[in-house]
Design a protein around this motif. Structure first.
Motif, PDB file in Angstrom:
ATOM      1  N   LYS A   1      13.643  -1.084 -49.242  1.00  0.00           N
ATOM      2  CA  LYS A   1      13.738  -3.026 -49.207  1.00  0.00           C
ATOM      3  C   LYS A   1      13.749  -3.231 -47.342  1.00  0.00           C
ATOM      4  CE  LYS A   1      17.932  -3.348 -51.956  1.00  0.00           C
ATOM      5  NZ  LYS A   1      19.194  -3.731 -52.702  1.00  0.00           N
ATOM      6  N   ASN A   2      13.027  -4.418 -47.188  1.00  0.00           N
ATOM      7  CA  ASN A   2      12.912  -4.712 -47.018  1.00  0.00           C
ATOM      8  C   ASN A   2      11.670  -3.216 -45.459  1.00  0.00           C
ATOM      9  OD1 ASN A   2      13.829  -7.366 -46.855  1.00  0.00           O
ATOM     10  ND2 ASN A   2      15.719  -6.913 -45.651  1.00  0.00           N
ATOM     11  N   SER A   3      12.569  -3.658 -44.314  1.00  0.00           N
ATOM     12  CA  SER A   3      11.749  -1.766 -43.354  1.00  0.00           C
ATOM     13  C   SER A   3      12.552  -1.077 -43.889  1.00  0.00           C
ATOM     14  CB  SER A   3      11.449  -1.938 -42.598  1.00  0.00           C
ATOM     15  OG  SER A   3      12.445  -2.931 -41.727  1.00  0.00           O
ATOM     16  N   ILE A   4      13.731  -0.815 -44.108  1.00  0.00           N
ATOM     17  CA  ILE A   4      14.484   0.470 -44.876  1.00  0.00           C
ATOM     18  C   ILE A   4      14.022   1.388 -45.238  1.00  0.00           C
ATOM     19  CG2 ILE A   4      17.261   1.336 -44.457  1.00  0.00           C
ATOM     20  CD1 ILE A   4      15.748  -0.517 -42.351  1.00  0.00           C
ATOM     21  N   VAL A   5      14.124   2.865 -45.610  1.00  0.00           N
ATOM     22  CA  VAL A   5      14.107   3.736 -46.335  1.00  0.00           C
ATOM     23  C   VAL A   5      14.852   4.023 -46.519  1.00  0.00           C
ATOM     24  CG1 VAL A   5      12.323   5.567 -47.587  1.00  0.00           C
ATOM     25  CG2 VAL A   5      11.255   3.499 -45.795  1.00  0.00           C
ATOM     26  N   TYR A   6      15.747   3.486 -47.874  1.00  0.00           N
ATOM     27  CA  TYR A   6      16.925   4.542 -47.740  1.00  0.00           C
ATOM     28  C   TYR A   6      17.132   5.718 -49.337  1.00  0.00           C
ATOM     29  CZ  TYR A   6      22.004   4.617 -49.501  1.00  0.00           C
ATOM     30  OH  TYR A   6      23.832   5.016 -50.161  1.00  0.00           O
ATOM     31  N   THR A   7      17.446   6.888 -49.060  1.00  0.00           N
ATOM     32  CA  THR A   7      17.055   7.928 -50.217  1.00  0.00           C
ATOM     33  C   THR A   7      19.129   8.283 -50.980  1.00  0.00           C
ATOM     34  OG1 THR A   7      15.526   8.851 -49.566  1.00  0.00           O
ATOM     35  CG2 THR A   7      16.878   9.842 -50.922  1.00  0.00           C
TER      36      THR A   7
ATOM     37  N   GLY B   1       2.010  10.354 -36.680  1.00  0.00           N
ATOM     38  CA  GLY B   1       2.158  10.838 -35.006  1.00  0.00           C
ATOM     39  C   GLY B   1       3.597   9.329 -33.685  1.00  0.00           C
ATOM     40  N   LYS B   2       4.358   8.681 -34.391  1.00  0.00           N
ATOM     41  CA  LYS B   2       4.949   7.624 -34.016  1.00  0.00           C
ATOM     42  C   LYS B   2       6.690   7.839 -34.672  1.00  0.00           C
ATOM     43  CE  LYS B   2       1.113   4.486 -34.209  1.00  0.00           C
ATOM     44  NZ  LYS B   2       1.051   2.868 -34.390  1.00  0.00           N
ATOM     45  N   VAL B   3       7.582   7.486 -34.135  1.00  0.00           N
ATOM     46  CA  VAL B   3       8.680   8.087 -33.767  1.00  0.00           C
ATOM     47  C   VAL B   3       9.507   7.330 -34.763  1.00  0.00           C
ATOM     48  CG1 VAL B   3      10.923   8.525 -32.434  1.00  0.00           C
ATOM     49  CG2 VAL B   3       9.103   8.786 -31.496  1.00  0.00           C
ATOM     50  N   HIS B   4      10.017   7.179 -35.799  1.00  0.00           N
ATOM     51  CA  HIS B   4      11.339   6.068 -37.440  1.00  0.00           C
ATOM     52  C   HIS B   4      12.260   6.542 -36.567  1.00  0.00           C
ATOM     53  CE1 HIS B   4       7.555   4.647 -39.183  1.00  0.00           C
ATOM     54  NE2 HIS B   4       6.871   5.749 -38.618  1.00  0.00           N
ATOM     55  N   TYR B   5      13.472   5.858 -36.801  1.00  0.00           N
ATOM     56  CA  TYR B   5      14.849   5.795 -36.048  1.00  0.00           C
ATOM     57  C   TYR B   5      15.587   6.528 -37.514  1.00  0.00           C
ATOM     58  CZ  TYR B   5      13.679   5.829 -31.558  1.00  0.00           C
ATOM     59  OH  TYR B   5      12.877   6.376 -30.312  1.00  0.00           O
ATOM     60  N   GLY B   6      16.661   7.113 -37.997  1.00  0.00           N
ATOM     61  CA  GLY B   6      17.291   7.409 -39.223  1.00  0.00           C
ATOM     62  C   GLY B   6      18.325   7.265 -38.987  1.00  0.00           C
ATOM     63  N   TRP B   7      18.890   7.500 -40.151  1.00  0.00           N
ATOM     64  CA  TRP B   7      20.558   8.352 -39.976  1.00  0.00           C
ATOM     65  C   TRP B   7      20.167   8.872 -41.360  1.00  0.00           C
ATOM     66  CZ3 TRP B   7      23.252   6.749 -44.602  1.00  0.00           C
ATOM     67  CH2 TRP B   7      22.299   5.341 -45.155  1.00  0.00           C
ATOM     68  N   ILE B   8      21.468   9.758 -41.299  1.00  0.00           N
ATOM     69  CA  ILE B   8      22.055  11.116 -42.583  1.00  0.00           C
ATOM     70  C   ILE B   8      23.857  10.478 -42.482  1.00  0.00           C
ATOM     71  CG2 ILE B   8      21.904  12.915 -43.202  1.00  0.00           C
ATOM     72  CD1 ILE B   8      19.950  14.115 -40.996  1.00  0.00           C
ATOM     73  N   HIS B   9      23.986  10.597 -43.638  1.00  0.00           N
ATOM     74  CA  HIS B   9      25.431  10.322 -43.966  1.00  0.00           C
ATOM     75  C   HIS B   9      26.048  11.668 -44.602  1.00  0.00           C
ATOM     76  CE1 HIS B   9      28.480   7.593 -46.669  1.00  0.00           C
ATOM     77  NE2 HIS B   9      29.083   8.407 -45.559  1.00  0.00           N
TER      78      HIS B   9
ATOM     79  N   PHE C   1      19.877   9.423 -46.959  1.00  0.00           N
ATOM     80  CA  PHE C   1      20.493   8.937 -45.957  1.00  0.00           C
ATOM     81  C   PHE C   1      18.819   7.829 -45.313  1.00  0.00           C
ATOM     82  CE2 PHE C   1      17.089  12.407 -48.027  1.00  0.00           C
ATOM     83  CZ  PHE C   1      16.472  11.564 -48.192  1.00  0.00           C
ATOM     84  N   ALA C   2      18.284   7.828 -44.123  1.00  0.00           N
ATOM     85  CA  ALA C   2      17.931   6.326 -44.411  1.00  0.00           C
ATOM     86  C   ALA C   2      16.999   6.278 -43.041  1.00  0.00           C
ATOM     87  CB  ALA C   2      18.371   4.986 -44.235  1.00  0.00           C
ATOM     88  N   TYR C   3      15.615   5.522 -43.243  1.00  0.00           N
ATOM     89  CA  TYR C   3      14.721   5.471 -41.435  1.00  0.00           C
ATOM     90  C   TYR C   3      14.414   3.901 -41.496  1.00  0.00           C
ATOM     91  CZ  TYR C   3      10.859   7.250 -44.499  1.00  0.00           C
ATOM     92  OH  TYR C   3       9.730   6.685 -45.502  1.00  0.00           O
ATOM     93  N   ASN C   4      13.566   3.721 -40.616  1.00  0.00           N
ATOM     94  CA  ASN C   4      13.118   2.202 -40.477  1.00  0.00           C
ATOM     95  C   ASN C   4      11.509   2.607 -40.733  1.00  0.00           C
ATOM     96  OD1 ASN C   4      11.880   0.219 -39.563  1.00  0.00           O
ATOM     97  ND2 ASN C   4      13.853  -0.733 -38.117  1.00  0.00           N
ATOM     98  N   ASP C   5      11.026   1.815 -41.970  1.00  0.00           N
ATOM     99  CA  ASP C   5       9.773   2.136 -42.030  1.00  0.00           C
ATOM    100  C   ASP C   5       8.969   1.724 -40.581  1.00  0.00           C
ATOM    101  OD1 ASP C   5       7.924   3.184 -42.903  1.00  0.00           O
ATOM    102  OD2 ASP C   5       6.935   1.670 -44.491  1.00  0.00           O
ATOM    103  N   VAL C   6       9.226   1.325 -39.469  1.00  0.00           N
ATOM    104  CA  VAL C   6       8.471   0.028 -38.185  1.00  0.00           C
ATOM    105  C   VAL C   6       8.652   1.344 -37.223  1.00  0.00           C
ATOM    106  CG1 VAL C   6       8.041  -1.687 -37.197  1.00  0.00           C
ATOM    107  CG2 VAL C   6       8.915  -2.050 -39.638  1.00  0.00           C
ATOM    108  N   ALA C   7       7.466   1.782 -36.791  1.00  0.00           N
ATOM    109  CA  ALA C   7       7.560   2.853 -35.719  1.00  0.00           C
ATOM    110  C   ALA C   7       8.145   2.412 -34.951  1.00  0.00           C
ATOM    111  CB  ALA C   7       6.328   3.399 -35.497  1.00  0.00           C
ATOM    112  N   ASN C   8       9.508   3.347 -33.971  1.00  0.00           N
ATOM    113  CA  ASN C   8       9.759   3.024 -32.687  1.00  0.00           C
ATOM    114  C   ASN C   8      11.211   1.984 -32.614  1.00  0.00           C
ATOM    115  OD1 ASN C   8       8.579   4.945 -30.895  1.00  0.00           O
ATOM    116  ND2 ASN C   8       6.536   3.323 -31.398  1.00  0.00           N
ATOM    117  N   GLU C   9      10.956   1.116 -34.544  1.00  0.00           N
ATOM    118  CA  GLU C   9      12.316   0.111 -34.145  1.00  0.00           C
ATOM    119  C   GLU C   9      13.157   0.233 -34.450  1.00  0.00           C
ATOM    120  OE1 GLU C   9      12.143  -3.354 -33.555  1.00  0.00           O
ATOM    121  OE2 GLU C   9      10.071  -2.684 -32.683  1.00  0.00           O
ATOM    122  N   PRO C  10      14.965   0.171 -33.759  1.00  0.00           N
ATOM    123  CA  PRO C  10      16.629   0.640 -34.364  1.00  0.00           C
ATOM    124  C   PRO C  10      16.632   0.604 -35.461  1.00  0.00           C
ATOM    125  CG  PRO C  10      16.157  -1.150 -33.095  1.00  0.00           C
ATOM    126  CD  PRO C  10      14.603  -0.683 -32.765  1.00  0.00           C
TER     127      PRO C  10
END
Length: 222
Positions: free
Chosen positions: A49-55, A183-191, A206-215
């Motif tokens: 959803k939007n730029s967030i990839v959630y699993t 080759g780029k950093v993507h930030y995310g979390w693990i519940h 867990f989820a991560y932002n599909d836009v590199a370097n964005e929080p």
């Protein structure tokens, strides 16, 4: 002739074994435990959803269990979770641990204010906490060389158990992560969650932002 055939077969088997070994990673602190980069990760429900990839995976982590996560679904694992039994001062410590796979380039946020028998405590953060390149006081982004401990079940000779760790009796805390995509950093979390006095934890999602370097905010799903 038989001798030559036997030698040839041995050579073929040796080469095959070497090639197979190249595909197996070793936990540097537990070199007898093979960690396969493409070992089948847990299956989950993946939503973008939007730029967030959630699993959502909802997996139970307990003694002698091994769970791997392929966060970006590229066929290569980024993290693994397992338990390690350590003896110290006549006590046994069953540590629940998380670690990036060495070849992934992934990282986890750890609390570096206290060194444990092995590794450091993972940093348990609240929902809504911003995850980016900046680290909070007494935290570091760490690769596979330092394991992130989540929970410690301590047992004395009388088999009495006590519990310790940042996820002790916590059901709504998150572990910040970094993964590398292109080759780029993507930030995310693990519940991760733990119910008081239980000798197990759950890896919820867990989820991560599909836009590199964005929080991304801990717990954010869209």
């Amino acid at each position: 002739m038989k001798k030559h055939i036997t030698l040839a077969l041995c050579a073929i088997l040796l080469i095959g074994a070497c090639k197979k070994e190249e595909n197996i990673l070793k936990d540097p602190e537990n070199p007898l435990i093979p960690i396969q980069e493409n070992n089948s990760p847990v299956n989950g429900t993946r939503v973008v959803k939007n730029s967030i990839v959630y699993t959502q995976i909802d997996q139970e982590l307990a003694y002698n269990k091994f769970i791997t996560i392929d966060a970006d679904n590229n066929g290569k694992n980024d993290f693994y979770f397992t338990t390690v039994l350590v003896g110290k001062d006549n006590l046994s410590h069953l540590f629940f641990q998380a670690s990036p796979v060495s070849t992934s380039g992934a990282k986890l946020m750890l609390n570096n204010s206290q060194e444990l028998v092995i590794g450091m405590w993972g940093k348990a953060i609240d929902a809504g906490t911003q995850i980016n390149a900046t680290t909070a006081f007494n935290t570091i982004w760490s690769n596979f060389m330092i394991k992130g401990m989540l929970l410690d079940i301590i047992e004395n000779p009388a088999q009495t158990k006590t519990y310790d760790g940042p996820w002790l009796a916590k059901i709504d805390k998150y572990l910040a992560m970094q993964i590398i995509i292109g080759g780029k950093v993507h930030y995310g979390w693990i519940h991760l969650s733990h119910i008081a006095n239980e000798a197990k934890m759950r890896i919820v999602s867990f989820a991560y932002n599909d836009v590199a370097n964005e929080p991304i905010a801990a717990g954010q799903t869209q």
